[in-house]
Design an enzyme around this catalytic site. Structure first.
Site, PDB file in Angstrom:
ATOM      1  CG  ASP A 120      -2.312   0.443   0.949  1.00 58.56           C
ATOM      2  OD1 ASP A 120      -2.475   1.276   0.052  1.00 58.56           O
ATOM      3  OD2 ASP A 120      -3.244   0.003   1.659  1.00 58.56           O
ATOM      4  CD1 TRP A 179      -4.825   3.144  -2.922  1.00 58.32           C
ATOM      5  CD2 TRP A 179      -3.877   5.092  -2.363  1.00 58.32           C
ATOM      6  NE1 TRP A 179      -4.315   3.015  -1.657  1.00 58.32           N
ATOM      7  CE2 TRP A 179      -3.735   4.202  -1.292  1.00 58.32           C
ATOM      8  CE3 TRP A 179      -3.373   6.380  -2.246  1.00 58.32           C
ATOM      9  CZ2 TRP A 179      -3.089   4.560  -0.107  1.00 58.32           C
ATOM     10  CZ3 TRP A 179      -2.736   6.732  -1.068  1.00 58.32           C
ATOM     11  CH2 TRP A 179      -2.602   5.840  -0.018  1.00 58.32           C
ATOM     12  N   GLY A 180      -3.558   4.690  -8.110  1.00 60.64           N
ATOM     13  CA  GLY A 180      -3.472   5.522  -9.311  1.00 60.64           C
ATOM     14  C   GLY A 180      -2.705   6.817  -9.098  1.00 60.64           C
ATOM     15  CG  ASP A 213      -9.586   1.982  -0.748  1.00 60.47           C
ATOM     16  OD1 ASP A 213      -8.578   2.072  -1.473  1.00 60.47           O
ATOM     17  OD2 ASP A 213      -9.540   1.765   0.472  1.00 60.47           O
TER      18      ASP A 213
HETATM   19  C1  GLA Z   1      -5.981   1.282   1.434  1.00 55.30           C
HETATM   20  C2  GLA Z   1      -6.110   0.288   0.295  1.00 55.30           C
HETATM   21  C3  GLA Z   1      -7.213  -0.700   0.609  1.00 55.30           C
HETATM   22  C4  GLA Z   1      -6.916  -1.416   1.910  1.00 55.30           C
HETATM   23  C5  GLA Z   1      -6.731  -0.398   3.021  1.00 55.30           C
HETATM   24  C6  GLA Z   1      -6.245  -1.042   4.310  1.00 55.30           C
HETATM   25  O1  GLA Z   1      -7.100   2.100   1.544  1.00 55.30           O
HETATM   26  O2  GLA Z   1      -6.373   0.952  -0.903  1.00 55.30           O
HETATM   27  O3  GLA Z   1      -7.357  -1.643  -0.453  1.00 55.30           O
HETATM   28  O4  GLA Z   1      -5.759  -2.198   1.753  1.00 55.30           O
HETATM   29  O5  GLA Z   1      -5.784   0.598   2.659  1.00 55.30           O
HETATM   30  O6  GLA Z   1      -6.062  -0.106   5.321  1.00 55.30           O
END
Ligand code: GLA
Length: 374
Positions: free
Chosen positions: A127, A162-163, A184
């Site tokens: 992440d 996340w892009g 997300d």
């Molecule tokens: C981010 C990621 C999610 C998940 C959460 C966990 O938001 O994008 O997919 O892994 O963290 O905290």
């Protein structure tokens, strides 16, 4: 190459969030086998955020599994998952803390990669939360990519930024096997639609060895669990699954497998749709017809063995008579050739169609076909 095809499996986040433990993982592994999901191709069982203690071990500096959630440690969990013929996935983060503020891997990349390898991990979701400001994201992903290569074990590297920072431009060269291209997902039609539309102009940025991850599936959640937000209808889940298959996203189930309904299970196991997603050529689809801002479009994807997959999608609020011209696919009228079409949702053989294909598509619905030139 570790990810010749988009990885398929299950991830704990969508349903369980931080509420995970050994028993849930064991039960999920059992269900993946019992429900035939493993045999349909879903092989990775990935534990997401919130699995560790809040502090590293002061003596070894290593991450420590939460002793209440995982009382026998992670190797024990991995061994059980492996005993079921599945692969085991872990989670960490390029920052100092994970998104849920658990300790993460910044400046401990090599140690953590070694720890994950010793536990038997086959996959690491990595992440981007709480990233230090003074170091570039691509450098952080390179670090973990090399650390995983040094770990002594083949571990699929699932980057999750996340892009942000245009990852499709650099993440392949950094060494990842897949990259999260969006924020997300939530279990609602609007969230799924937003994610799908955001990737239509980036469809070419995925193929064998690097897949565009549009986030875990919400199919079958029906509004329950950590990202449950009202849920979707069965039709909307079908559109989501077909889109994820066409755009070659990893297929990571997010619904609670202990309570999965029959319709969702059948969808997740649909052999035609899975074949489209897992096609060995891994060619991206192109937009055959329709403007993206109209929210209805047709995607076309060339498969191995001269097959062609077509997906017509209506994300609007009105029924639309959608159509596509075979001429636009490269089949001019003068050839007198057409398409022998099979409905990928039902398996029904529709015979040979020529020149133009029409279909009324209800709001949020879609139609998917496997075709051969005839
Ligand atoms: C981010 C990621 C999610 C998940 C959460 C966990 O938001 O994008 O997919 O892994 O963290 O905290």
């Amino acid at each position: 190459m570790l990810a010749k095809r988009p990885p398929m499996g299950f991830n704990t986040w969508n349903t369980f969030g931080g509420d995970i433990n050994e028993e849930i993982i064991f039960k999920t592994a059992d269900k993946m086998v019992e429900l035939g999901l493993r045999d349909a191709g879903y092989e990775y069982l990935v534990i997401d955020d919130c699995w560790s203690e809040m502090e590293r071990d002061p003596a070894t500096d290593r991450l420590v599994p939460d002793h209440i959630k995982f009382p026998h440690g992670m190797k024990y969990v991995a061994d059980y998952v492996h005993s079921k013929g599945l692969k085991f996935g872990m989670y960490s983060d390029a920052g100092v803390y994970t998104c849920a503020m658990y300790p993460a891997s910044f400046d401990r990349e090599y140690l953590d990669a070694k720890t994950f390898a010793e536990w038997g991990a086959d996959y690491l979701k990595y992440d981007y939360g709480n990233k230090p400001d003074d170091i570039r994201g691509d450098v952080l992903y390179r670090r973990m990519a090399l650390a995983l290569r040094q770990s002594g074990r083949d571990i699929v590297f699932s980057a999750c930024q996340w892009g942000c920072d245009e990852p499709h431009q650099w993440i392949r060269s950094a060494g990842a096997d897949l990259y999260r291209s969006t924020g997300d997902i939530l279990d609602s039609f609007e969230s799924m639609k937003k994610i799908a539309l955001s990737q239509i102009d980036k469809l070419c940025c995925a193929g064998p060895g690097l897949w565009n991850d549009t986030d875990m599936l919400t199919v079958g959640m029906h509004g329950n669990g950590n990202v449950g937000r009202g849920g979707c209808t069965d039709m909307e889940y079908r559109t989501e699954f077909a889109l994820w298959c066409m755009i070659q996203s990893p297929l990571m189930i997010g619904a609670d497998l202990r309570k999965l309904d029959e319709t969702s299970l059948a969808l997740l196991k649909n052999p035609h749709l899975i074949r489209i997603n897992q096609d060995e050529d891994g060619r991206p689809p192109y937009v055959l017809h329709g403007a993206v801002d109209e929210e209805n479009f047709t995607l076309c994807k060339l498969l191995t063995d001269n097959e062609i997959a077509i997906l017509m999608v209506n994300l609007t609020e009105r029924t639309i008579k959608m159509r596509f011209l075979m001429e636009d696919m490269g089949i001019p009228v003068h050839t007198r050739l057409g398409l022998a079409m099979t409905d990928a949702y039902t398996g029904e053989n529709l015979g040979v169609k020529r020149e133009i294909f029409f279909k009324d598509i209800a709001p949020h619905d879609s139609a998917c076909y496997l075709c051969r030139i005839k």
